[in-house]
Design an enzyme around this catalytic site. Sequence first.
Site, PDB file in Angstrom:
ATOM      1  CG  HIS A   1     -85.446  35.737 -35.085  1.00 15.43           C
ATOM      2  ND1 HIS A   1     -85.895  35.149 -35.971  1.00 15.43           N
ATOM      3  CD2 HIS A   1     -84.335  35.564 -34.464  1.00 15.43           C
ATOM      4  CE1 HIS A   1     -85.915  33.801 -35.453  1.00 15.43           C
ATOM      5  NE2 HIS A   1     -84.783  33.954 -34.758  1.00 15.43           N
TER       6      HIS A   1
ATOM      7  CD  GLU B   1     -81.117  35.166 -32.429  1.00 19.40           C
ATOM      8  OE1 GLU B   1     -80.526  35.823 -33.724  1.00 19.40           O
ATOM      9  OE2 GLU B   1     -81.649  34.359 -32.833  1.00 19.40           O
TER      10      GLU B   1
ATOM     11  CG  HIS C   1     -77.589  33.465 -35.374  1.00 18.92           C
ATOM     12  ND1 HIS C   1     -77.326  32.445 -36.626  1.00 18.92           N
ATOM     13  CD2 HIS C   1     -78.703  33.170 -34.578  1.00 18.92           C
ATOM     14  CE1 HIS C   1     -78.711  31.815 -36.544  1.00 18.92           C
ATOM     15  NE2 HIS C   1     -78.998  32.777 -35.195  1.00 18.92           N
TER      16      HIS C   1
END
Length: 411
Positions: A86, A144, A148
Amino acid sequence: MAALLVVLSSIVAAAAAGPMTPYFLGPTELFKRVSSGCGTSGPASCTNTTKETNLCCFEAPGGLLLQTQFWDTDPSTGPSDSWTIHGLWPDHCDGTFSENCDSSRDYTDIAGLLTAQGASDTLAFMQEYWVDIDGDNEEFWEHEWSTHGTCYSTLEPSCLPSGSAKGAEAVAFFQTVVNLFKTLPTYDWLSQGGILPSSSKTFTLSQITTALKSASGVTPALDCDGSSLNEISWYFHLKGSLLDGEFVPIDAPEKGSCASSGLKYPLKSGSSTGGGGGTTTTATSVGSSPTGGSGSLPSKAQLHASITGGLLTAGTWSTQTLATYTLSGTTSSFTMSTSKGPCAMSGGSLTCGSGVSASTFSAVQSGSSLLLASGGSTAFTSDKVPSGTTVETVFSGSGHDEDYTISIVST
Protein backbone atom coordinates in the site's frame (compact mmCIF):
# COMPACT_ATOMS: atom_id res chain seq x y z
CA MET A 1 23.14 -4.87 -8.76
CA ALA A 2 23.81 -8.58 -8.49
CA ALA A 3 25.28 -8.00 -5.04
CA LEU A 4 22.17 -6.04 -4.08
CA LEU A 5 19.91 -8.90 -5.11
CA VAL A 6 22.00 -11.36 -3.15
CA VAL A 7 21.79 -9.18 -0.04
CA LEU A 8 18.03 -8.67 -0.36
CA SER A 9 17.49 -12.36 -1.01
CA SER A 10 19.47 -13.27 2.08
CA ILE A 11 17.44 -10.85 4.20
CA VAL A 12 14.13 -12.23 2.99
CA ALA A 13 15.33 -15.82 3.32
CA ALA A 14 16.49 -15.20 6.87
CA ALA A 15 13.22 -13.50 7.74
CA ALA A 16 11.19 -16.38 6.35
CA ALA A 17 13.34 -19.12 7.87
CA GLY A 18 12.25 -18.74 11.46
CA PRO A 19 11.98 -16.53 14.53
CA MET A 20 14.02 -13.36 14.50
CA THR A 21 14.67 -10.47 16.83
CA PRO A 22 13.88 -6.88 15.86
CA TYR A 23 16.04 -6.02 12.87
CA PHE A 24 17.81 -3.02 11.41
CA LEU A 25 17.96 -2.20 7.72
CA GLY A 26 20.99 -0.08 7.09
CA PRO A 27 22.78 1.32 4.05
CA THR A 28 24.20 -2.09 3.08
CA GLU A 29 20.73 -3.59 2.84
CA LEU A 30 18.79 -0.78 1.16
CA PHE A 31 20.08 0.16 -2.29
CA LYS A 32 20.02 3.88 -2.97
CA ARG A 33 20.91 5.88 -6.05
CA VAL A 34 21.76 8.88 -3.91
CA SER A 35 23.52 9.21 -0.56
CA SER A 36 22.52 11.51 2.28
CA GLY A 37 25.92 11.73 3.96
CA CYS A 38 24.09 11.64 7.29
CA GLY A 39 25.17 8.42 8.99
CA THR A 40 23.06 6.59 11.54
CA SER A 41 24.78 7.35 14.84
CA GLY A 42 22.18 9.86 16.00
CA PRO A 43 18.90 9.12 17.76
CA ALA A 44 16.07 7.35 16.00
CA SER A 45 13.08 9.46 15.02
CA CYS A 46 10.57 10.03 17.82
CA THR A 47 13.18 9.07 20.46
CA ASN A 48 15.22 12.30 20.67
CA THR A 49 15.44 14.12 24.00
CA THR A 50 16.57 17.43 22.53
CA LYS A 51 15.35 19.32 19.47
CA GLU A 52 16.93 18.17 16.22
CA THR A 53 17.59 21.01 13.79
CA ASN A 54 19.06 19.17 10.79
CA LEU A 55 15.89 17.63 9.36
CA CYS A 56 17.80 16.34 6.35
CA CYS A 57 19.32 13.77 8.72
CA PHE A 58 16.48 13.38 11.21
CA GLU A 59 12.97 12.55 10.07
CA ALA A 60 10.49 15.01 11.62
CA PRO A 61 7.73 15.63 12.27
CA GLY A 62 6.77 12.38 10.49
CA GLY A 63 9.07 10.05 12.39
CA LEU A 64 6.59 7.20 13.01
CA LEU A 65 6.75 5.19 9.78
CA LEU A 66 4.11 2.66 8.69
CA GLN A 67 4.82 0.15 5.93
CA THR A 68 1.28 -0.81 4.95
CA GLN A 69 0.29 -3.90 2.97
CA PHE A 70 -2.99 -5.02 1.39
CA TRP A 71 -4.63 -8.43 1.14
CA ASP A 72 -7.07 -7.98 -1.77
CA THR A 73 -9.46 -10.65 -3.04
CA ASP A 74 -12.39 -8.94 -4.73
CA PRO A 75 -10.81 -8.68 -7.19
CA SER A 76 -7.54 -10.36 -6.24
CA THR A 77 -4.33 -8.42 -6.75
CA GLY A 78 -0.71 -9.52 -6.79
CA PRO A 79 0.62 -13.07 -6.37
CA SER A 80 -1.57 -15.58 -4.56
CA ASP A 81 1.16 -16.15 -1.96
CA SER A 82 2.01 -12.56 -1.11
CA TRP A 83 0.45 -9.46 0.35
CA THR A 84 0.86 -6.32 -1.75
CA ILE A 85 2.23 -2.86 -1.06
CA HIS A 86 0.00 0.00 0.00
CA GLY A 87 2.66 2.51 0.98
CA LEU A 88 5.11 3.93 3.52
CA TRP A 89 3.55 6.67 5.61
CA PRO A 90 5.31 9.23 7.85
CA ASP A 91 2.93 9.70 10.78
CA HIS A 92 3.82 12.18 13.49
CA CYS A 93 5.15 10.72 16.73
CA ASP A 94 1.80 11.36 18.46
CA GLY A 95 -0.12 9.46 15.78
CA THR A 96 -1.38 12.50 13.88
CA PHE A 97 -0.14 13.10 10.36
CA SER A 98 0.46 15.54 7.54
CA GLU A 99 -0.28 14.86 3.90
CA ASN A 100 0.02 16.48 0.47
CA CYS A 101 2.93 18.54 1.74
CA ASP A 102 4.32 19.97 -1.53
CA SER A 103 2.07 20.18 -4.57
CA SER A 104 5.00 21.47 -6.65
CA ARG A 105 6.44 17.95 -6.43
CA ASP A 106 3.27 16.03 -7.34
CA TYR A 107 5.12 14.11 -10.04
CA THR A 108 3.22 12.26 -12.75
CA ASP A 109 4.33 9.35 -14.96
CA ILE A 110 6.06 7.56 -12.09
CA ALA A 111 6.89 4.65 -14.39
CA GLY A 112 8.68 7.00 -16.77
CA LEU A 113 10.51 8.70 -13.90
CA LEU A 114 11.79 5.38 -12.53
CA THR A 115 12.85 4.17 -15.96
CA ALA A 116 14.64 7.41 -16.82
CA GLN A 117 16.65 7.30 -13.59
CA GLY A 118 17.77 3.68 -13.90
CA ALA A 119 15.25 2.09 -11.54
CA SER A 120 13.53 -0.22 -14.02
CA ASP A 121 14.06 -3.16 -11.66
CA THR A 122 12.10 -1.31 -8.97
CA LEU A 123 9.35 -0.57 -11.50
CA ALA A 124 9.13 -4.22 -12.55
CA PHE A 125 8.66 -5.26 -8.93
CA MET A 126 6.01 -2.57 -8.39
CA GLN A 127 4.07 -3.78 -11.41
CA GLU A 128 3.61 -7.13 -9.67
CA TYR A 129 3.51 -6.24 -5.97
CA TRP A 130 2.35 -2.57 -5.81
CA VAL A 131 -0.85 -2.77 -7.78
CA ASP A 132 -4.15 -0.93 -7.84
CA ILE A 133 -7.29 -2.98 -7.34
CA ASP A 134 -8.89 -1.36 -10.40
CA GLY A 135 -5.75 -1.64 -12.52
CA ASP A 136 -4.72 2.03 -12.43
CA ASN A 137 -1.24 1.50 -10.99
CA GLU A 138 0.10 4.84 -12.18
CA GLU A 139 -2.57 6.86 -10.40
CA PHE A 140 -2.08 4.78 -7.25
CA TRP A 141 1.69 5.40 -7.24
CA GLU A 142 1.20 9.12 -7.92
CA HIS A 143 -1.22 9.28 -4.99
CA GLU A 144 1.15 7.54 -2.56
CA TRP A 145 4.00 9.85 -3.51
CA SER A 146 2.07 13.13 -3.49
CA THR A 147 0.05 12.33 -0.36
CA HIS A 148 2.77 10.73 1.77
CA GLY A 149 6.14 10.86 0.02
CA THR A 150 6.23 14.65 -0.18
CA CYS A 151 5.94 14.84 3.63
CA TYR A 152 9.35 13.30 4.44
CA SER A 153 11.73 15.96 5.72
CA THR A 154 14.75 13.86 4.72
CA LEU A 155 13.52 13.73 1.11
CA GLU A 156 13.38 17.48 0.59
CA PRO A 157 15.22 18.29 -2.67
CA SER A 158 17.63 20.49 -0.70
CA CYS A 159 18.72 17.38 1.22
CA LEU A 160 19.86 15.61 -1.93
CA PRO A 161 23.41 15.83 -3.31
CA SER A 162 24.07 18.77 -5.60
CA GLY A 163 23.20 18.00 -9.19
CA SER A 164 20.59 15.34 -8.40
CA ALA A 165 18.06 14.88 -11.18
CA LYS A 166 14.57 16.30 -10.76
CA GLY A 167 12.43 13.69 -9.05
CA ALA A 168 15.39 11.78 -7.64
CA GLU A 169 13.83 11.93 -4.18
CA ALA A 170 10.67 10.23 -5.51
CA VAL A 171 12.76 7.51 -7.14
CA ALA A 172 14.54 6.97 -3.81
CA PHE A 173 11.16 6.81 -2.05
CA PHE A 174 9.84 4.04 -4.29
CA GLN A 175 13.12 2.11 -4.05
CA THR A 176 13.02 2.33 -0.26
CA VAL A 177 9.41 1.18 -0.03
CA VAL A 178 10.04 -1.77 -2.36
CA ASN A 179 13.18 -2.90 -0.57
CA LEU A 180 11.63 -2.54 2.89
CA PHE A 181 8.58 -4.52 1.72
CA LYS A 182 10.89 -7.33 0.59
CA THR A 183 12.05 -7.77 4.20
CA LEU A 184 8.47 -8.05 5.50
CA PRO A 185 7.11 -11.33 4.03
CA THR A 186 3.78 -11.27 5.87
CA TYR A 187 2.36 -14.25 3.97
CA ASP A 188 5.39 -16.43 4.74
CA TRP A 189 5.41 -15.46 8.41
CA LEU A 190 1.73 -16.31 8.78
CA SER A 191 2.29 -19.60 6.96
CA GLN A 192 5.08 -20.53 9.39
CA GLY A 193 2.56 -20.10 12.19
CA GLY A 194 0.07 -22.42 10.51
CA ILE A 195 -2.13 -19.59 9.27
CA LEU A 196 -2.99 -20.03 5.59
CA PRO A 197 -5.80 -18.58 3.48
CA SER A 198 -8.94 -20.69 3.68
CA SER A 199 -12.51 -20.67 2.48
CA SER A 200 -13.77 -22.02 5.81
CA LYS A 201 -11.32 -21.53 8.68
CA THR A 202 -11.36 -18.60 11.09
CA PHE A 203 -8.62 -17.40 13.43
CA THR A 204 -8.29 -15.33 16.57
CA LEU A 205 -6.41 -12.04 16.52
CA SER A 206 -4.05 -13.51 19.10
CA GLN A 207 -3.18 -16.43 16.81
CA ILE A 208 -2.32 -14.07 13.98
CA THR A 209 -0.31 -11.54 15.98
CA THR A 210 1.55 -14.31 17.85
CA ALA A 211 2.64 -15.87 14.54
CA LEU A 212 3.80 -12.52 13.21
CA LYS A 213 5.66 -11.51 16.36
CA SER A 214 7.33 -14.93 16.58
CA ALA A 215 8.78 -14.38 13.11
CA SER A 216 9.48 -10.64 13.16
CA GLY A 217 10.04 -9.79 16.82
CA VAL A 218 7.38 -7.07 16.81
CA THR A 219 3.58 -6.84 16.76
CA PRO A 220 1.98 -5.07 13.77
CA ALA A 221 -1.50 -3.56 13.52
CA LEU A 222 -4.14 -5.49 11.58
CA ASP A 223 -7.20 -4.00 9.90
CA CYS A 224 -10.20 -5.96 8.70
CA ASP A 225 -13.03 -5.49 6.23
CA GLY A 226 -15.82 -6.88 8.34
CA SER A 227 -14.38 -10.15 9.63
CA SER A 228 -11.78 -10.57 6.85
CA LEU A 229 -8.11 -9.62 7.04
CA ASN A 230 -7.59 -6.61 4.82
CA GLU A 231 -4.46 -4.64 5.72
CA ILE A 232 -1.40 -4.80 7.93
CA SER A 233 0.82 -1.98 9.18
CA TRP A 234 4.43 -2.57 10.23
CA TYR A 235 5.81 0.29 12.34
CA PHE A 236 9.33 1.74 12.42
CA HIS A 237 11.44 4.56 13.72
CA LEU A 238 14.20 5.82 11.43
CA LYS A 239 17.83 6.57 12.20
CA GLY A 240 19.28 9.02 9.68
CA SER A 241 17.74 9.72 6.29
CA LEU A 242 15.12 7.81 4.35
CA LEU A 243 17.74 7.76 1.59
CA ASP A 244 20.12 5.41 3.41
CA GLY A 245 19.15 5.21 7.08
CA GLU A 246 18.30 2.38 9.45
CA PHE A 247 14.73 1.25 9.97
CA VAL A 248 14.19 0.29 13.61
CA PRO A 249 11.09 -1.94 13.97
CA ILE A 250 8.73 -1.26 16.87
CA ASP A 251 5.47 -2.67 18.17
CA ALA A 252 2.41 -0.98 16.70
CA PRO A 253 1.45 1.89 19.06
CA GLU A 254 -2.23 1.13 18.55
CA LYS A 255 -4.42 -1.79 17.53
CA GLY A 256 -6.08 -2.03 14.17
CA SER A 257 -9.77 -2.55 13.49
CA CYS A 258 -9.91 -6.39 13.56
CA ALA A 259 -12.06 -8.11 16.16
CA SER A 260 -10.53 -10.49 18.69
CA SER A 261 -11.94 -13.66 17.10
CA GLY A 262 -13.73 -15.07 14.07
CA LEU A 263 -11.24 -13.58 11.62
CA LYS A 264 -11.21 -14.83 8.05
CA TYR A 265 -8.16 -15.06 5.78
CA PRO A 266 -9.92 -15.72 2.46
CA LEU A 267 -8.40 -17.21 -0.64
CA LYS A 268 -7.40 -15.12 -3.60
CA SER A 269 -9.09 -16.09 -6.83
CA GLY A 270 -7.29 -18.91 -8.58
CA SER A 271 -5.45 -20.06 -5.45
CA SER A 272 -5.70 -23.27 -3.49
CA THR A 273 -5.79 -23.66 0.30
CA GLY A 274 -2.03 -23.18 0.37
CA GLY A 275 -1.80 -19.93 -1.58
CA GLY A 276 -3.03 -16.41 -1.34
CA GLY A 277 -6.05 -14.90 0.28
CA GLY A 278 -7.90 -11.71 0.69
CA THR A 279 -10.79 -9.58 1.62
CA THR A 280 -13.01 -7.30 -0.34
CA THR A 281 -12.39 -4.33 -2.55
CA THR A 282 -9.95 -1.98 -0.83
CA ALA A 283 -8.81 1.59 -0.93
CA THR A 284 -6.29 1.21 -3.73
CA SER A 285 -8.78 2.58 -6.26
CA VAL A 286 -7.79 6.17 -5.54
CA GLY A 287 -9.27 8.58 -8.02
CA SER A 288 -10.51 5.94 -10.49
CA SER A 289 -13.02 7.16 -13.04
CA PRO A 290 -15.34 4.38 -14.20
CA THR A 291 -17.94 5.33 -16.77
CA GLY A 292 -21.00 3.42 -15.63
CA GLY A 293 -22.48 0.41 -13.95
CA SER A 294 -23.92 -2.92 -14.95
CA GLY A 295 -26.36 -5.22 -13.21
CA SER A 296 -29.48 -4.17 -11.35
CA LEU A 297 -29.75 -1.55 -8.64
CA PRO A 298 -31.38 -2.74 -5.39
CA SER A 299 -34.15 -0.58 -3.99
CA LYS A 300 -32.93 -1.13 -0.41
CA ALA A 301 -29.26 -1.53 0.50
CA GLN A 302 -26.55 -1.09 3.07
CA LEU A 303 -23.37 0.73 2.09
CA HIS A 304 -20.27 -1.18 3.18
CA ALA A 305 -16.82 0.48 3.32
CA SER A 306 -14.01 -1.68 1.92
CA ILE A 307 -11.77 -1.18 4.96
CA THR A 308 -14.34 -1.88 7.68
CA GLY A 309 -17.90 -0.99 8.68
CA GLY A 310 -20.11 1.18 6.50
CA LEU A 311 -22.47 4.15 6.44
CA LEU A 312 -25.01 5.32 9.02
CA THR A 313 -28.24 7.26 8.43
CA ALA A 314 -26.47 10.64 8.32
CA GLY A 315 -24.04 9.45 5.64
CA THR A 316 -21.12 9.08 8.05
CA TRP A 317 -18.70 6.12 8.20
CA SER A 318 -18.92 3.89 11.27
CA THR A 319 -18.37 0.38 12.60
CA GLN A 320 -21.78 0.44 14.33
CA THR A 321 -24.98 -1.13 12.96
CA LEU A 322 -25.36 0.06 9.38
CA ALA A 323 -28.31 2.04 8.01
CA THR A 324 -30.65 0.89 5.26
CA TYR A 325 -30.56 3.21 2.24
CA THR A 326 -33.40 3.62 -0.25
CA LEU A 327 -32.11 3.85 -3.84
CA SER A 328 -34.26 5.25 -6.65
CA GLY A 329 -33.23 5.07 -10.31
CA THR A 330 -30.80 2.95 -12.33
CA THR A 331 -27.12 2.10 -11.93
CA SER A 332 -26.21 4.96 -14.28
CA SER A 333 -28.13 7.57 -12.27
CA PHE A 334 -29.96 7.27 -8.95
CA THR A 335 -30.71 9.14 -5.73
CA MET A 336 -30.32 7.90 -2.16
CA SER A 337 -32.14 8.56 1.08
CA THR A 338 -32.24 7.26 4.64
CA SER A 339 -34.63 7.65 7.56
CA LYS A 340 -33.05 11.08 8.10
CA GLY A 341 -33.81 12.30 4.58
CA PRO A 342 -32.25 12.65 1.10
CA CYS A 343 -28.48 12.24 0.57
CA ALA A 344 -26.08 14.44 -1.36
CA MET A 345 -22.43 15.25 -1.88
CA SER A 346 -22.23 18.76 -0.44
CA GLY A 347 -18.93 20.60 -0.36
CA GLY A 348 -17.17 17.36 -1.21
CA SER A 349 -18.66 15.37 1.68
CA LEU A 350 -21.63 13.02 1.96
CA THR A 351 -24.58 14.08 4.08
CA CYS A 352 -28.17 12.85 4.53
CA GLY A 353 -30.93 14.84 6.23
CA SER A 354 -34.29 16.54 6.02
CA GLY A 355 -32.90 19.77 4.63
CA VAL A 356 -30.66 18.14 2.02
CA SER A 357 -31.35 18.49 -1.71
CA ALA A 358 -30.66 15.05 -3.21
CA SER A 359 -27.81 14.68 -5.68
CA THR A 360 -27.35 11.84 -8.18
CA PHE A 361 -24.98 8.90 -7.84
CA SER A 362 -24.05 5.97 -10.06
CA ALA A 363 -23.03 2.36 -9.47
CA VAL A 364 -20.11 0.49 -11.02
CA GLN A 365 -19.70 -3.28 -11.17
CA SER A 366 -16.25 -4.37 -9.92
CA GLY A 367 -15.92 -8.14 -9.79
CA SER A 368 -18.77 -9.34 -7.60
CA SER A 369 -19.20 -5.93 -5.95
CA LEU A 370 -21.45 -3.06 -6.96
CA LEU A 371 -19.56 0.10 -6.04
CA LEU A 372 -21.03 3.50 -5.23
CA ALA A 373 -19.71 6.30 -7.46
CA SER A 374 -19.97 10.06 -7.15
CA GLY A 375 -19.13 12.22 -10.15
CA GLY A 376 -18.03 9.07 -11.97
CA SER A 377 -15.44 8.08 -9.36
CA THR A 378 -15.61 5.17 -6.91
CA ALA A 379 -12.95 6.73 -4.68
CA PHE A 380 -13.96 7.90 -1.19
CA THR A 381 -11.76 9.08 1.66
CA SER A 382 -11.85 9.98 5.37
CA ASP A 383 -9.48 11.34 7.99
CA LYS A 384 -9.19 8.02 9.84
CA VAL A 385 -10.80 4.62 10.33
CA PRO A 386 -13.76 4.80 12.74
CA SER A 387 -13.88 2.66 15.87
CA GLY A 388 -16.33 2.15 18.70
CA THR A 389 -18.91 4.93 18.71
CA THR A 390 -16.82 7.41 16.72
CA VAL A 391 -17.91 8.27 13.19
CA GLU A 392 -16.01 9.79 10.28
CA THR A 393 -17.09 12.15 7.51
CA VAL A 394 -17.11 10.57 4.04
CA PHE A 395 -15.41 12.71 1.39
CA SER A 396 -15.27 12.08 -2.34
CA GLY A 397 -11.90 11.48 -3.98
CA SER A 398 -8.67 10.67 -2.15
CA GLY A 399 -7.60 13.81 -0.31
CA HIS A 400 -7.56 12.37 3.22
CA ASP A 401 -5.56 9.65 4.96
CA GLU A 402 -7.93 6.67 4.61
CA ASP A 403 -8.97 5.85 1.03
CA TYR A 404 -11.62 3.23 0.32
CA THR A 405 -14.52 2.18 -1.87
CA ILE A 406 -18.16 1.71 -0.86
CA SER A 407 -20.10 -1.41 -1.87
CA ILE A 408 -23.86 -1.38 -2.36
CA VAL A 409 -25.19 -4.50 -0.61
CA SER A 410 -28.85 -5.38 -1.14
CA THR A 411 -30.97 -5.90 1.99
